[in-house]
Design an enzyme around this catalytic site. Structure first.
Site, mmCIF file in Angstrom:
data_model
loop_
_atom_site.group_PDB
_atom_site.id
_atom_site.type_symbol
_atom_site.label_atom_id
_atom_site.label_comp_id
_atom_site.label_asym_id
_atom_site.label_seq_id
_atom_site.Cartn_x
_atom_site.Cartn_y
_atom_site.Cartn_z
ATOM 1 N N TYR A 87 6.733 -4.759 8.872
ATOM 2 C CA TYR A 87 6.827 -3.346 9.230
ATOM 3 C C TYR A 87 7.299 -3.132 10.662
ATOM 4 O O TYR A 87 7.895 -2.097 10.963
ATOM 5 C CB TYR A 87 5.454 -2.681 9.084
ATOM 6 N N ASP A 124 -2.369 -0.925 -3.414
ATOM 7 C CA ASP A 124 -2.051 0.049 -4.475
ATOM 8 C C ASP A 124 -2.485 -0.514 -5.831
ATOM 9 O O ASP A 124 -3.071 0.186 -6.659
ATOM 10 C CB ASP A 124 -0.541 0.342 -4.533
ATOM 11 N N ASP A 126 2.592 -13.659 -5.290
ATOM 12 C CA ASP A 126 2.992 -13.348 -6.669
ATOM 13 C C ASP A 126 1.843 -13.651 -7.634
ATOM 14 O O ASP A 126 1.500 -12.858 -8.508
ATOM 15 C CB ASP A 126 4.291 -14.083 -7.061
ATOM 16 N N LYS A 138 2.839 -16.303 1.250
ATOM 17 C CA LYS A 138 3.941 -16.864 0.463
ATOM 18 C C LYS A 138 4.366 -18.153 1.172
ATOM 19 O O LYS A 138 5.527 -18.334 1.555
ATOM 20 C CB LYS A 138 5.083 -15.828 0.367
ATOM 21 N N ASP A 142 0.015 -3.756 1.695
ATOM 22 C CA ASP A 142 0.431 -2.440 1.216
ATOM 23 C C ASP A 142 0.551 -2.467 -0.305
ATOM 24 O O ASP A 142 0.033 -1.594 -1.011
ATOM 25 C CB ASP A 142 1.781 -2.071 1.852
HETATM 26 C C1 IPM Z 1 0.036 3.189 3.073
HETATM 27 C C2 IPM Z 1 1.365 3.873 2.931
HETATM 28 C C3 IPM Z 1 2.134 3.716 4.232
HETATM 29 C C4 IPM Z 1 2.350 2.235 4.450
HETATM 30 C C5 IPM Z 1 3.476 4.488 4.296
HETATM 31 C C6 IPM Z 1 3.293 5.958 3.994
HETATM 32 C C7 IPM Z 1 4.169 4.284 5.602
HETATM 33 O O1 IPM Z 1 2.046 3.376 1.839
HETATM 34 O O2 IPM Z 1 -0.741 3.572 3.974
HETATM 35 O O3 IPM Z 1 -0.243 2.284 2.285
HETATM 36 O O4 IPM Z 1 3.308 1.654 3.917
HETATM 37 O O5 IPM Z 1 1.549 1.634 5.166
HETATM 38 MG MG MG Z 2 0.919 2.028 0.637
#
Ligand code: IPM
Ligand code: MG
Length: 357
Positions: free
Chosen positions: A142, A252, A224, A192, A248
């Site tokens: 990032y 999710d 993976d 990785k 990240d």
């Molecule tokens: C998160 C989001 C952010 C990230 C974005 C909105 C920049 O996806 O907080 O997980 O990638 O960190």
């Molecule tokens: Mg995110």
């Protein structure tokens, strides 16, 4: 306690969910005798629209002056075509960097009441899901330099750099081992290392830091495989520690197997500055302004804030219990409602939690 908070509602559903968090705070203040003073500042698209910059200097100053920061969400299609140097997301990445919030704690826990909302088979869910993703937040792909656009053999190309220093890996590994000590005592480091140099260093340093934590079990997994194992059998995980990009993605995934991304809070912590608390979901432009958003991830972020930044265990537990009771009573926002169930709106969900506080 007298606590000063900086609120960053942001974009999309951000202001709607933030209003429910404030409702929760008001109840906590009444019931437990605390005083929360709030300031509000601009971030993301809202800040671009107002002042042409996703992270105005006044916002950084307001955050630094507060005891903790609560954030809604940033981004939306309205700003998709904008110069990438001032995208809304830059506001969020910028405030994380400005405050030195290198450690992002994302607990993915299954509320048993929502077991039916999980996308996993009931026999897998029955084994339980209680994963803490510890994501490195201010380094890696990032933020790595160099980054940008170039030309390769006359063709447009772009690149980013995944880079970690030893000190960055050490401090996030420590956070993970400390967290594991308070939980089931197991850390899985995700990398990785079969391909990436940066991951080989990551693994080496994590192994070294582990020498100070002989009571914690350490395992390693390629990213993976980890993404596959998370859906195959999430019960095998306690703490997952990983870099910015992998964290990240995996967070999710970890959230949705617990039922909905609308349920997951997070804490971003550094050393000197106030912590920042936010739901892990985004600004959900598709349901903005319709009173459909699930405010529980933000409300649970308030609980994390009270616990981590202020040591208010009772208050945090009271919020978590109130959420649990609301779910037990069968109330669901659209994202966690079963087919055929009538969902409650965002405001109503906030009221229901406040009533039980
Ligand atoms: C998160 C989001 C952010 C990230 C974005 C909105 C920049 O996806 O907080 O997980 O990638 O960190
Ligand atoms: Mg995110």
């Amino acid at each position: 306690m007298n606590i000063t908070l900086c609120l960053l509602p942001g974009d999309g559903i951000g202001p709607e969910i933030m209003a429910q968090a404030v409702k929760t705070l008001d109840r906590v203040a009444d019931r437990f005798g605390h005083a929360f003073t709030t300031t509000e500042a601009l971030i993301g698209g809202a800040a671009i629209d107002a002042v042409g910059n996703p992270l105005p200097a006044e916002t950084v100053a307001a955050c630094k002056a507060a005891d903790a920061v609560l954030l809604g969400a940033v981004g939306g299609p309205k700003w998709d075509a904008i110069d990438k140097a001032i995208r809304p997301e830059r506001g969020l990445l910028g405030i994380r960097k400005e405050l030195g919030l290198f450690a992002n704690l994302r607990p993915a826990t299954l509320f048993p009441q929502l077991a039916a909302s999980s996308f996993l088979r009931p026999d897998i869910v029955a084994r339980g899901i209680d994963v803490m993703v510890v994501r490195e937040l201010t380094g890696g792909l990032y933020f790595g330099e160099p980054r940008g656009e170039t030309e390769i053999d006359g063709e447009r190309a772009a690149y980013n750099t995944m880079v970690y220093r030893v000190s960055e890996i050490r401090r996030i590994a420590k956070v993970a081992f400390e967290a594991a000590r308070k939980r089931s005592g197991r850390v899985c480091s995700v990398d990785k290392a079969n391909v990436l140099d940066v991951s080989q260093l990551w693994r080496e340093v994590v192994v070294d830091v582990h020498k100070d934590y002989p009571d914690v079990e350490l395992t390693h997994m390629y990213v993976d495989n980890a993404s596959m194992q998370l859906v195959r059998d999430p019960s095998q995980f306690d703490v997952i520690v990983t870099g910015n990009l992998f964290g990240d993605i995996l967070s999710d995934e970890a959230s949705v197997i617990t039922g909905s991304i609308g349920m997951l809070p997070s804490a971003s912590l550094g050393v000197a500055n106030p912590g920042l608390y936010e739901p892990i979901h985004g600004s959900a432009p598709d349901i903005t302004g319709q009173d459909k958003a699930n405010p529980l991830a933000t409300i649970l972020s308030v609980a994390m804030m009270l616990r981590h930044s202020f040591g208010l265990q009772k208050e945090a537990a009271a919020i978590e219990n109130a959420v649990s009771e609301v779910l037990t009573a069968g109330h669901r926002t659209g994202d966690i409602a079963a087919p055929g169930e009538t969902p409650v709106g965002c405001r109503k969900m906030g009221d229901l939690v406040a009533e039980r506080l």
